[in-house]
Design a protein around this motif. Structure first.
Motif, PDB file in Angstrom:
ATOM      1  N   ILE A 133       0.937  -1.266   0.016  1.00 56.06           N
ATOM      2  CA  ILE A 133       0.045   0.437  -0.315  1.00 56.06           C
ATOM      3  C   ILE A 133       0.893   0.856  -0.026  1.00 56.06           C
ATOM      4  O   ILE A 133       1.666   1.483   0.752  1.00 56.06           O
ATOM      5  CB  ILE A 133      -0.837   0.001   1.017  1.00 56.06           C
ATOM      6  N   LEU A 134       0.352   2.402  -0.723  1.00 59.09           N
ATOM      7  CA  LEU A 134       0.990   3.609  -0.724  1.00 59.09           C
ATOM      8  C   LEU A 134      -0.305   4.670  -0.381  1.00 59.09           C
ATOM      9  O   LEU A 134      -1.198   4.642  -0.741  1.00 59.09           O
ATOM     10  CB  LEU A 134       1.863   3.869  -2.275  1.00 59.09           C
ATOM     11  N   MET A 135      -0.064   5.893   0.011  1.00 54.40           N
ATOM     12  CA  MET A 135      -0.733   6.735   0.744  1.00 54.40           C
ATOM     13  C   MET A 135      -0.493   8.111  -0.025  1.00 54.40           C
ATOM     14  O   MET A 135       0.701   8.442  -0.223  1.00 54.40           O
ATOM     15  CB  MET A 135      -0.579   6.836   2.156  1.00 54.40           C
ATOM     16  N   SER A 136      -1.563   8.984  -0.190  1.00 53.09           N
ATOM     17  CA  SER A 136      -0.512  10.129  -0.832  1.00 53.09           C
ATOM     18  C   SER A 136      -1.483  11.280  -0.408  1.00 53.09           C
ATOM     19  O   SER A 136      -2.953  11.063  -0.186  1.00 53.09           O
ATOM     20  CB  SER A 136      -0.894  10.539  -2.649  1.00 53.09           C
ATOM     21  N   SER A 137      -1.225  12.943  -0.371  1.00 54.49           N
ATOM     22  CA  SER A 137      -2.265  13.797  -0.376  1.00 54.49           C
ATOM     23  C   SER A 137      -3.007  14.037  -2.028  1.00 54.49           C
ATOM     24  O   SER A 137      -3.553  14.880  -1.582  1.00 54.49           O
ATOM     25  CB  SER A 137      -1.771  14.915   0.470  1.00 54.49           C
ATOM     26  N   ALA A 138      -2.427  13.883  -2.483  1.00 53.28           N
ATOM     27  CA  ALA A 138      -2.630  14.431  -3.921  1.00 53.28           C
ATOM     28  C   ALA A 138      -3.821  13.459  -4.653  1.00 53.28           C
ATOM     29  O   ALA A 138      -4.484  12.160  -3.747  1.00 53.28           O
ATOM     30  CB  ALA A 138      -1.575  14.060  -5.430  1.00 53.28           C
ATOM     31  N   SER A 139      -4.189  14.260  -5.591  1.00 53.72           N
ATOM     32  CA  SER A 139      -5.758  13.460  -6.271  1.00 53.72           C
ATOM     33  C   SER A 139      -5.676  12.606  -6.734  1.00 53.72           C
ATOM     34  O   SER A 139      -4.403  11.957  -7.453  1.00 53.72           O
ATOM     35  CB  SER A 139      -6.422  14.360  -7.544  1.00 53.72           C
ATOM     36  N   ARG A 140      -6.580  11.020  -7.076  1.00 52.91           N
ATOM     37  CA  ARG A 140      -6.449   9.732  -7.527  1.00 52.91           C
ATOM     38  C   ARG A 140      -6.045   9.994  -8.154  1.00 52.91           C
ATOM     39  O   ARG A 140      -5.569   9.278  -9.194  1.00 52.91           O
ATOM     40  CB  ARG A 140      -8.063   9.096  -6.844  1.00 52.91           C
TER      41      ARG A 140
END
Length: 159
Positions: A133-140
């Motif tokens: 899993i990777l997470m971001s504050s960027a848009s999908r």
């Protein structure tokens, strides 16, 4: 490799400060990465352990490229170590990420208890699958574009 980009689950939104306590922006996208293994990863043998190490290394290499590109554009981004459930680049929180639970909630794949652990049951690969899993504050949309671009570049280099 199979990947998909999703909005964060309600659980991740509610517990983001326990997963990524130093993040100032909310989690807006999650990348689920599934890699096929050459054997069932539920086996307790040197070959399965080696396969897990190889797939973990491949995910970390790929994930670090994605997070670097997102961070260069001013977004928060991190990948979670599949071995520990802790973020690689950010401060660790009080909660470890359960990658199998994330796969179950985002993709609806079945899981199976093996001793004290759970494993994903992939529709084609069975339990010969390595989730990450990777997470971001960027848009999908931005995350999807970066991941697709990196994979396209990787395939053309191999091609």
């Amino acid at each position: 490799m199979q990947y998909s980009v999703h909005p964060p689950s309600e659980f991740i939104c509610q517990h983001s400060e326990k997963l990524l306590p130093d993040w100032s922006d909310p989690i807006r996208s999650i990348v689920v990465v599934l890699q096929p293994a050459d054997r069932e990863l539920t086996e307790h043998c040197p070959e399965a352990d080696h396969q897990k190490q190889v797939l973990r290394s491949q995910f970390l290499s790929f994930g670090l490229k994605v997070t670097e590109m997102l961070r260069q554009q001013g977004h928060l981004a991190d990948l979670f170590d599949p071995k520990t459930g802790l973020p690689i680049l950010s401060e660790s929180g009080s909660l470890r990420l359960d990658d199998v639970a994330v796969v179950r909630s985002t993709l609806g794949y079945a899981t199976k208890a093996i001793g004290n652990c759970f494993t994903v049951i992939h529709p084609r690969w069975g339990s010969a699958v390595y989730p990450s899993i990777l997470m971001s504050s960027a848009s999908r949309e931005l995350v999807e574009s970066i991941v697709a671009g990196l994979l396209e570049c990787h395939h053309s280099l191999r091609g």
